[in-house]
Design an enzyme around this catalytic site. Structure first.
Site, mmCIF file in Angstrom:
data_model
loop_
_atom_site.group_PDB
_atom_site.id
_atom_site.type_symbol
_atom_site.label_atom_id
_atom_site.label_comp_id
_atom_site.label_asym_id
_atom_site.label_seq_id
_atom_site.Cartn_x
_atom_site.Cartn_y
_atom_site.Cartn_z
ATOM 1 N N ASP A 56 0.886 -0.870 -0.133
ATOM 2 C CA ASP A 56 0.175 0.008 -0.017
ATOM 3 C C ASP A 56 0.736 1.154 -0.003
ATOM 4 O OD1 ASP A 56 -1.612 2.144 0.471
ATOM 5 O OD2 ASP A 56 -2.983 1.196 2.300
ATOM 6 N N TYR A 148 -9.150 14.930 -6.661
ATOM 7 C CA TYR A 148 -8.590 14.037 -7.735
ATOM 8 C C TYR A 148 -7.650 14.897 -8.741
ATOM 9 C CZ TYR A 148 -7.602 10.895 -11.473
ATOM 10 O OH TYR A 148 -7.046 9.871 -12.458
#
Length: 244
Positions: A56, A148
């Site tokens: 991760d 984003y």
């Protein structure tokens, strides 16, 4: 032997990039969060050798451990592809600080960690290359993607700065900005219900070429930028002309 490190390699664009570099005398380092999916992609690779790293990228400790494991078998990296990322859409006024932190960790800081840990390996040899995968939303945002879009705008500018810093060491750094590509990151992926069909149709209309991108469109561009000798600091838009 040419060594290629690819993040987000368990599906979509990352998996297709791995297939693009499936060539003799290539060694692929496949990073992703889902070990089973990574193994599935690895099993498709026929000519290159592979290693998989379940990691991760938002977790510094996991990245450091992955590079400790990597160092046991790898002494240099020729090509680094920072592809991993995610998108969560939400109205800005409804977004929470945790959402901003999460997307910046996944879309920017993860690439920062991977790149910083890769630099010593990229410096071994000549003509090394970093290719970042951003988005055309980094310079042409749409509603409900403020977080984003901000992460991808940051990646575009980070690429240019890094290209200047590493040019004297002959490490080239470029960024690809895809439009809408048919991958699992999108809700309409491989679905045949009416809502997904309508969404796909709307996405096609955005592009002057009238189609949604394929992961191979991006993978081929990654290979081109990685193999070129005189391109650095470049932003390559691959979106069917939608930014026009």
């Amino acid at each position: 032997m040419k060594t290629v490190l690819i993040t987000g390699a368990s599906s979509g664009i990352g998996a297709e990039i791995a297939r693009q570099f499936d060539k003799p005398n290539h060694h692929l380092l496949l990073f992703g969060r889902d070990q089973e999916k990574l193994k599935s992609v690895s099993s498709e690779i026929r000519e290159a050798s592979t290693e998989t790293f379940s990691c991760d990228l938002s977790q510094k400790s996991e990245v450091l451990q992955a590079f400790k494991d990597l160092a046991k078998t790898t002494s240099s990296i020729d090509i680094l592809v920072n592809n991993a990322g995610l998108i969560q859409q939400n109205r800005f006024e409804d977004s929470k600080e945790e959402e901003w932190e999460y997307q910046f960790q996944a879309n920017l800081f993860g690439s920062f960690r991977i790149t910083q840990n890769s630099l010593s390996l990229l410096r071994k040899g000549e003509g090394k290359s970093i290719v970042n995968i951003a988005s055309n939303l980094g310079f042409r945002p749409i509603s409900n993607t403020s977080v984003y879009s901000a992460t991808k705008a940051a990646m575009i500018n980070w690429t240019k700065s890094l290209a200047l810093e590493l040019a004297s060491e002959n490490i080239r750094v470029n960024v690809i900005c895809p439009g809408i590509v048919n991958t699992p990151i999108h809700s309409f992926y491989n679905k045949e219900d009416s809502e997904s069909t309508n969404t796909r149709d709307a996405c096609r209309k955005v592009s002057p070429l009238g189609k949604i991108g394929d992961p191979k469109d991006i993978a081929e561009a990654v290979e081109f930028l990685a193999s070129s000798k005189w391109i650095t600091g470049n932003t390559l838009e691959i979106d069917g002309g939608s930014t026009l």
